[in-house]
Design an enzyme around this catalytic site. Structure first.
Site, PDB file in Angstrom:
ATOM      1  N   HIS A  98     -14.547  19.062  50.033  1.00 28.24           N
ATOM      2  CA  HIS A  98     -14.414  19.933  48.869  1.00 28.24           C
ATOM      3  C   HIS A  98     -13.328  19.402  47.939  1.00 28.24           C
ATOM      4  CE1 HIS A  98     -16.837  22.655  51.217  1.00 28.24           C
ATOM      5  NE2 HIS A  98     -15.897  22.782  52.125  1.00 28.24           N
ATOM      6  N   GLU A 116      -9.613  25.658  52.804  1.00 30.48           N
ATOM      7  CA  GLU A 116     -10.099  26.692  53.706  1.00 30.48           C
ATOM      8  C   GLU A 116      -9.416  26.570  55.065  1.00 30.48           C
ATOM      9  OE1 GLU A 116     -14.272  25.407  55.330  1.00 30.48           O
ATOM     10  OE2 GLU A 116     -14.032  24.515  53.350  1.00 30.48           O
ATOM     11  N   HIS A 173     -15.073  17.032  56.863  1.00 28.82           N
ATOM     12  CA  HIS A 173     -15.184  17.980  57.966  1.00 28.82           C
ATOM     13  C   HIS A 173     -16.624  18.437  58.183  1.00 28.82           C
ATOM     14  CE1 HIS A 173     -14.895  20.549  54.351  1.00 28.82           C
ATOM     15  NE2 HIS A 173     -15.622  21.414  55.044  1.00 28.82           N
ATOM     16  N   ARG A 193     -21.842  16.981  50.074  1.00 32.64           N
ATOM     17  CA  ARG A 193     -22.330  16.484  51.357  1.00 32.64           C
ATOM     18  C   ARG A 193     -22.180  14.967  51.431  1.00 32.64           C
ATOM     19  NH1 ARG A 193     -27.084  19.444  50.046  1.00 32.64           N
ATOM     20  NH2 ARG A 193     -26.919  21.607  50.738  1.00 32.64           N
TER      21      ARG A 193
END
Length: 319
Positions: A98, A116, A173, A193
């Site tokens: 991200h 996150e 991740h 992705r």
């Protein structure tokens, strides 16, 4: 003055990697056998939660944010800053990354990038995550991707229930198969992705990859974040501060009995992972909660009490 918690109706998302554990574990009325995500506390335009109690019943959280900023400590900003999810990974999620706030604004026109963190609710005995990579430079990263050397590139980490993982923007991740997590994140839905195991969707197509953007935003070389959980207690409430960083502060609470006064630093986002109990405000009103509930304690509630036997993930913006 608004003097009660704001309970929210979750939004569910069908995902190629999802399953049915959100129903089996939490009793949610999920829409499909491949339900991967429960957006429990969300004001994001892709799935805002709806208030189910009190005078704000029927409004979505983004509407409440826009119309009643006093409930959120008069925090500035156009968009509600956080999003809380529960994810059921029946199979592996794609390997992804991200962007940070700056890249998200400049390239995607979105308010936030995505940092996150994950609390592992449950997982299979041999469950793993992809967390980081082994490339020493951007050139080496590009070469390993081009040569499909995923086993050499990706860094695997074993996990168990109760583990906590911090995933700052730029971290390569992926959540592994057989894992259920609660995710606290910036309110963003931007995902790039890197690799998706060459699997096909229901239409027989591979999903889109975002290799160029992924390389632009990825942390290369990978570095683990440095943080240390802090333990404390307030009567029968055991508190573990899992992390405090720029965007959010996240706690694990374990209630075994009662606590008379919990101070509210701004506004709490609360997800009940286990058990049930009651939240009390000013000894005048009380609200029952149970496993699977998601609610906000607004900033107009300066302190509150709780009783019961329950476990929670609790967060607030770091302001």
């Amino acid at each position: 003055m608004y003097n009660e918690p704001i309970f929210l109706k979750p939004v569910f998302k069908d995902r190629i990697w999802g399953g049915t554990k959100l129903r089996e574990e939490f009793g949610y009325d999920i829409p499909s056998k491949t339900t991967g995500e429960c957006w429990g506390i969300s004001a994001h335009s892709n799935g805002p939660s709806e208030v189910v109690n009190g005078p704000l019943k029927g409004k979505t959280l983004d509407q409440v944010w826009d119309e009643h900023r006093e409930l959120f400590a008069d925090q500035v900003g156009e968009d509600f800053p956080l999003l809380v999810k529960i994810l059921d990974a029946k199979t592996d999620l794609s390997v992804q990354v991200h962007p940070d706030d700056s890249y998200a604004r400049e390239v995607e026109g979105e308010a936030f990038g995505k940092t996150e963190c994950w609390y592992v609710i449950d997982c299979e005995p041999d469950a793993e995550l992809v967390y980081g990579h082994h490339a020493g430079s951007k050139l080496q990263f590009e070469e390993m991707v081009a040569d499909n050397r995923w086993n050499k590139l990706l860094r695997k980490v074993a996990i168990k229930p109760g583990d906590f993982v911090y995933v700052p923007n730029g971290t390569i991740h992926a959540i592994g198969a057989g894992t259920m997590i609660l995710e606290t994140q910036q309110s963003s839905d931007i995902t790039y992705r890197v690799y998706d195991y060459d699997r096909l969707d229901d239409a027989g197509n591979t999903r889109e990859l975002h290799i160029e953007k992924s390389i632009e935003v990825a942390m290369i070389p990978h570095q683990d974040a440095d943080f240390e959980p802090v333990l404390s207690a307030n009567e029968d409430l055991k508190i573990e501060k899992l992390i405090k960083e720029n965007y959010f502060t996240v706690y694990h609470w374990n209630l075994e009995g009662s606590v008379a006064a919990v101070e509210n630093p701004s506004y709490f986002l609360v997800s009940v992972l286990e058990g049930e109990g009651e939240l009390k405000i000013d000894d005048q009103s009380s609200s029952a909660f149970k496993k699977g509930d998601h609610f906000i304690v607004p900033s107009t509630v300066k302190k509150f009490g709780m009783s019961g036997d329950a476990k929670f993930i609790v967060s607030h913006p770091t302001i």
